[in-house]
Structure formats: structure tokens, C-alpha cells
Design a protein around this motif. Structure first.
Motif, PDB file in Angstrom:
ATOM      1  N   GLU A   1       0.896  -1.214   0.014  1.00  6.61           N
ATOM      2  CA  GLU A   1      -0.099   0.157  -0.064  1.00  6.61           C
ATOM      3  C   GLU A   1       0.806   1.310  -0.013  1.00  6.61           C
ATOM      4  OE1 GLU A   1      -4.149  -0.963   2.323  1.00  6.61           O
ATOM      5  OE2 GLU A   1      -2.317  -1.146   3.458  1.00  6.61           O
ATOM      6  N   ALA A   2       1.994   1.260   0.488  1.00  4.16           N
ATOM      7  CA  ALA A   2       2.871   2.429   0.776  1.00  4.16           C
ATOM      8  C   ALA A   2       3.272   2.824  -0.580  1.00  4.16           C
ATOM      9  CB  ALA A   2       3.908   2.141   1.831  1.00  4.16           C
ATOM     10  N   SER A   3       3.900   1.531  -1.004  1.00 11.07           N
ATOM     11  CA  SER A   3       4.479   1.610  -2.822  1.00 11.07           C
ATOM     12  C   SER A   3       3.336   2.147  -3.671  1.00 11.07           C
ATOM     13  CB  SER A   3       5.094   0.267  -3.072  1.00 11.07           C
ATOM     14  OG  SER A   3       6.453   0.042  -2.062  1.00 11.07           O
ATOM     15  N   SER A   4       2.415   1.661  -3.362  1.00 11.78           N
ATOM     16  CA  SER A   4       1.143   2.123  -4.444  1.00 11.78           C
ATOM     17  C   SER A   4       0.771   3.639  -4.225  1.00 11.78           C
ATOM     18  CB  SER A   4       0.014   1.380  -4.101  1.00 11.78           C
ATOM     19  OG  SER A   4       0.257  -0.098  -4.483  1.00 11.78           O
ATOM     20  N   ALA A   5       0.945   4.061  -2.955  1.00 14.36           N
ATOM     21  CA  ALA A   5       0.638   5.313  -2.738  1.00 14.36           C
ATOM     22  C   ALA A   5       1.840   6.733  -3.021  1.00 14.36           C
ATOM     23  CB  ALA A   5       0.313   5.774  -1.004  1.00 14.36           C
ATOM     24  N   GLY A   6       2.987   5.961  -3.293  1.00 10.86           N
ATOM     25  CA  GLY A   6       4.132   6.699  -3.919  1.00 10.86           C
ATOM     26  C   GLY A   6       5.153   6.772  -2.946  1.00 10.86           C
ATOM     27  N   SER A   7       5.465   6.018  -1.926  1.00 10.90           N
ATOM     28  CA  SER A   7       6.431   5.922  -1.197  1.00 10.90           C
ATOM     29  C   SER A   7       7.623   5.381  -2.007  1.00 10.90           C
ATOM     30  CB  SER A   7       6.194   4.904  -0.147  1.00 10.90           C
ATOM     31  OG  SER A   7       7.420   5.028   0.872  1.00 10.90           O
ATOM     32  N   THR A   8       8.919   6.021  -1.903  1.00  9.68           N
ATOM     33  CA  THR A   8       9.974   5.427  -2.276  1.00  9.68           C
ATOM     34  C   THR A   8      10.734   4.333  -1.705  1.00  9.68           C
ATOM     35  OG1 THR A   8      11.318   6.934  -1.547  1.00  9.68           O
ATOM     36  CG2 THR A   8      10.516   7.774  -3.535  1.00  9.68           C
ATOM     37  N   VAL A   9      10.112   4.155  -0.453  1.00  8.78           N
ATOM     38  CA  VAL A   9      10.549   3.187   0.533  1.00  8.78           C
ATOM     39  C   VAL A   9       9.364   2.060   0.580  1.00  8.78           C
ATOM     40  CG1 VAL A   9      11.537   2.657   2.587  1.00  8.78           C
ATOM     41  CG2 VAL A   9      12.101   4.809   1.689  1.00  8.78           C
ATOM     42  N   SER A  10       9.818   0.820   0.342  1.00  9.11           N
ATOM     43  CA  SER A  10       8.825  -0.300   0.583  1.00  9.11           C
ATOM     44  C   SER A  10       8.886  -0.698   1.712  1.00  9.11           C
ATOM     45  CB  SER A  10       9.162  -1.159  -0.646  1.00  9.11           C
ATOM     46  OG  SER A  10       8.363  -2.215  -0.231  1.00  9.11           O
ATOM     47  N   HIS A  11       7.922  -0.315   2.629  1.00  7.69           N
ATOM     48  CA  HIS A  11       7.866  -0.662   3.994  1.00  7.69           C
ATOM     49  C   HIS A  11       6.391  -0.284   4.706  1.00  7.69           C
ATOM     50  CE1 HIS A  11       8.945   3.333   6.256  1.00  7.69           C
ATOM     51  NE2 HIS A  11       8.387   3.491   4.949  1.00  7.69           N
ATOM     52  N   VAL A  12       6.346  -1.010   5.978  1.00  6.27           N
ATOM     53  CA  VAL A  12       4.905  -0.651   6.523  1.00  6.27           C
ATOM     54  C   VAL A  12       5.103   0.435   7.009  1.00  6.27           C
ATOM     55  CG1 VAL A  12       3.651  -1.562   8.728  1.00  6.27           C
ATOM     56  CG2 VAL A  12       4.741  -3.213   6.949  1.00  6.27           C
TER      57      VAL A  12
ATOM     58  N   MET B   1       0.940  13.374  -1.441  1.00  5.13           N
ATOM     59  CA  MET B   1       1.571  13.903  -2.689  1.00  5.13           C
ATOM     60  C   MET B   1       3.089  13.209  -2.866  1.00  5.13           C
ATOM     61  SD  MET B   1       2.622  18.064  -2.280  1.00  5.13           S
ATOM     62  CE  MET B   1       3.391  18.582  -1.079  1.00  5.13           C
ATOM     63  N   GLN B   2       3.250  12.867  -4.107  1.00  6.84           N
ATOM     64  CA  GLN B   2       4.728  12.658  -4.308  1.00  6.84           C
ATOM     65  C   GLN B   2       5.274  13.275  -5.776  1.00  6.84           C
ATOM     66  OE1 GLN B   2       5.598  10.264  -6.759  1.00  6.84           O
ATOM     67  NE2 GLN B   2       3.597   9.813  -7.535  1.00  6.84           N
ATOM     68  N   ASN B   3       6.277  13.251  -5.999  1.00  9.00           N
ATOM     69  CA  ASN B   3       6.878  14.025  -7.228  1.00  9.00           C
ATOM     70  C   ASN B   3       8.034  12.893  -7.866  1.00  9.00           C
ATOM     71  OD1 ASN B   3       8.885  14.570  -5.729  1.00  9.00           O
ATOM     72  ND2 ASN B   3       9.050  16.813  -6.297  1.00  9.00           N
ATOM     73  N   ASN B   4       7.888  11.787  -7.413  1.00  9.04           N
ATOM     74  CA  ASN B   4       8.988  10.690  -7.981  1.00  9.04           C
ATOM     75  C   ASN B   4       8.702  10.109  -9.204  1.00  9.04           C
ATOM     76  OD1 ASN B   4      11.571  10.974  -5.950  1.00  9.04           O
ATOM     77  ND2 ASN B   4       9.602  11.070  -4.690  1.00  9.04           N
ATOM     78  N   ASN B   5       7.310   9.712  -9.203  1.00  6.92           N
ATOM     79  CA  ASN B   5       6.749   8.915 -10.404  1.00  6.92           C
ATOM     80  C   ASN B   5       5.510   9.697 -10.917  1.00  6.92           C
ATOM     81  OD1 ASN B   5       5.714   6.821 -11.881  1.00  6.92           O
ATOM     82  ND2 ASN B   5       5.181   5.337 -10.121  1.00  6.92           N
ATOM     83  N   SER B   6       5.670  10.175 -12.072  1.00  2.00           N
ATOM     84  CA  SER B   6       4.690  10.880 -12.796  1.00  2.00           C
ATOM     85  C   SER B   6       3.534  10.209 -13.113  1.00  2.00           C
ATOM     86  CB  SER B   6       5.164  11.457 -14.132  1.00  2.00           C
ATOM     87  OG  SER B   6       5.637  10.549 -14.925  1.00  2.00           O
ATOM     88  N   GLY B   7       3.566   8.686 -13.248  1.00  2.00           N
ATOM     89  CA  GLY B   7       2.617   7.705 -13.495  1.00  2.00           C
ATOM     90  C   GLY B   7       2.030   7.008 -12.374  1.00  2.00           C
ATOM     91  N   GLY B   8       2.327   7.578 -11.192  1.00  3.77           N
ATOM     92  CA  GLY B   8       1.640   6.969 -10.171  1.00  3.77           C
ATOM     93  C   GLY B   8       0.729   7.752  -9.425  1.00  3.77           C
ATOM     94  N   ALA B   9       0.320   6.869  -7.936  1.00  2.00           N
ATOM     95  CA  ALA B   9      -0.754   7.777  -7.384  1.00  2.00           C
ATOM     96  C   ALA B   9      -0.438   8.782  -6.782  1.00  2.00           C
ATOM     97  CB  ALA B   9      -1.315   6.624  -6.469  1.00  2.00           C
TER      98      ALA B   9
END
Length: 232
Positions: free
Chosen positions: A137-148, A178-186
Motif C-alpha cells: 500500500e505504501a509503494s502504491s501510494a508513492g512511497s520510495t521506500v517499501s515498508h509498513v 502527494m509525491q513527485n517521484n513517479n509521474s505515472g503513480g498515485a
């Protein structure tokens, strides 16, 4: 040098003035030491006016005295899912004679109360809580770190019984990212600074900091119908 000395003299004078003209005010202070099972009301001489002893559960982080002499207190609970500081998971309303009027546990593997609670003008109780988000869920929301992650939410509780409640309202930080690392992501935005109404999921978000918001305090402005929280 002369100006510095002059400023120092003025500061000392003001300090002396206020120290020698201080007056006692007619009021009380509520003390509810963390991890104890008591609360004490003292006057400004330090004289004990009222003590609640043998309270059910240990004091958490916040305790308030409401009109009519009712305590609103947080209570510490065990919850191994949330290893962060400030955990409570429970709150109570206790009357002047020590009778429990309302006892709510809000602590599971999915959410847990922490730090502050707030008595509302309508009789409800507002509180801060963590909720669990998986690494996916974190990665899908735009987190650059994959963790709980344990983002905060604010929950307003309405009493329906001695141990029951309904949720009158809630707000989730997770709905305002918000996030500005992945233009195609959530949650993508082209400019972080132009979106001050949103929370950057990657600001301060590290592998060792799942509790990256960590709200502490909560208050309500009745005149403006606005909530304010503190967050590190």
C-alpha cells in the motif's frame, strides 16, 4: 557594548518587577502522572483538593477535567503492532466519585490511539490514532521506500453505551498525500511547493521511520470549526 549592557539592565529590571508583583490566582491544577492509576487536583498552594485513586488501567499521555467534575483520561494498553512512543489505545470518562461513565478501547492490529485526546463541545471525544498500511500500500501510494507505514488519522467518537461508540467523523492523512517521484503513480504532483494542502509521503520517510508523521497534540477552535494538530 553600551547597548548590550543597557538591554541586560532592562531585562533584569523587568524580571524583578514581575517577580515581586506576582499574585496567586484562584484555580486548580490537575496532575495525572503517566503510568500511575491516580489523578490529583491541587490548588496553587500545592494543597490537595481531590484525588481519584485506584483508577482502572494506567494513565496514558493526556488527562482533562471536564465541567461537572468528570475526568477524561487516556489509558495505556499493550499493542505489539505499533511499537512507537506515545501509545495509549484506550480512553475513559470517570465521574467525581470514581465511577466509569465511558470506557473505550480502540486498539487492534489495524489501528491504535496514541498521545492526545480532546473533549468536544458536543460531548464527543476526538483522538489521534495510527493506522496500518502495508508495504504494498505504501509503494502504491508513492512511497520510495517499501515498508509498513503507520500514518495518523483523527477520529471523533460518540458515546452509545458504557463501552460502545459510533464514529461521528474521521480524517485520514493517507487521503491527502502527494509525491513527485513517479509521474505515472498515485498522488503525483509536478510541484510540491504549490500544493501546501497535501502531505509529501517521502518527506522524512525512511526504512527506520514508519511513524513518519507522529502527531502529538490536538485542539479544536469552536469559533472557526477548525482542528489543529502538532506533528514532528
Amino acid at each position: 557594548t553600551f547597548m548590550k549592557l543597557k538591554l541586560l539592565s532592562l531585562t533584569l529590571f523587568v524580571f524583578t518587577l514581575f517577580s515581586t508583583t506576582a499574585q496567586q490566582w484562584n484555580g486548580y491544577t490537575l496532575i495525572a502522572t503517566q503510568n500511575s492509576t491516580s489523578a490529583t487536583l491541587i490548588d496553587t498552594n500545592g494543597t490537595v483538593y481531590k484525588t481519584w485513586s485506584g483508577l482502572t488501567g494506567s494513565n496514558g499521555y493526556s488527562c482533562y477535567l471536564l465541567q461537572g467534575g468528570t475526568l477524561l483520561r487516556t489509558v495505556s494498553t499493550n499493542n505489539s503492532t505499533f511499537p512507537n512512543g506515545g501509545k495509549t489505545g484506550r480512553f475513559q470518562k470517570v465521574d467525581w466519585n470514581g465511577n466509569i461513565l465511558w470506557d473505550v478501547t480502540y486498539s487492534t492490529t489495524s489501528y491504535c490511539l496514541h498521545h492526545d485526546i480532546l473533549p468536544m463541545p458536543n460531548g464527543n471525544v476526538m483522538a489521534i490514532a495510527w493506522e496500518t498500511k502495508t508495504a504494498t500500500e505504501a509503494s502504491s501510494a508513492g512511497s520510495t521506500v517499501s515498508h509498513v507505514m503507520y500514518p495518523d488519522k483523527i477520529v471523533e467518537f460518540h458515546q452509545t453505551g458504557t463501552n460502545t461508540y459510533s464514529i461521528a467523523w474521521e480524517w485520514h492523512a493517507w487521503d491527502h498525500l502527494m509525491q513527485n517521484n513517479n509521474s505515472g503513480g498515485a498522488n503525483y504532483v509536478s510541484s510540491l511547493v504549490n500544493n501546501p494542502q497535501l502531505l509529501n509521503i517521502n518527506y522524512g520517510n525512511t526504512q527506520m521511520n514508519s511513524d513518519w508523521l507522529h502527531m502529538n497534540g490536538l485542539d479544536y477552535n469552536e469559533a472557526l470549526d477548525q482542528i489543529v494538530v502538532s506533528s514532528h
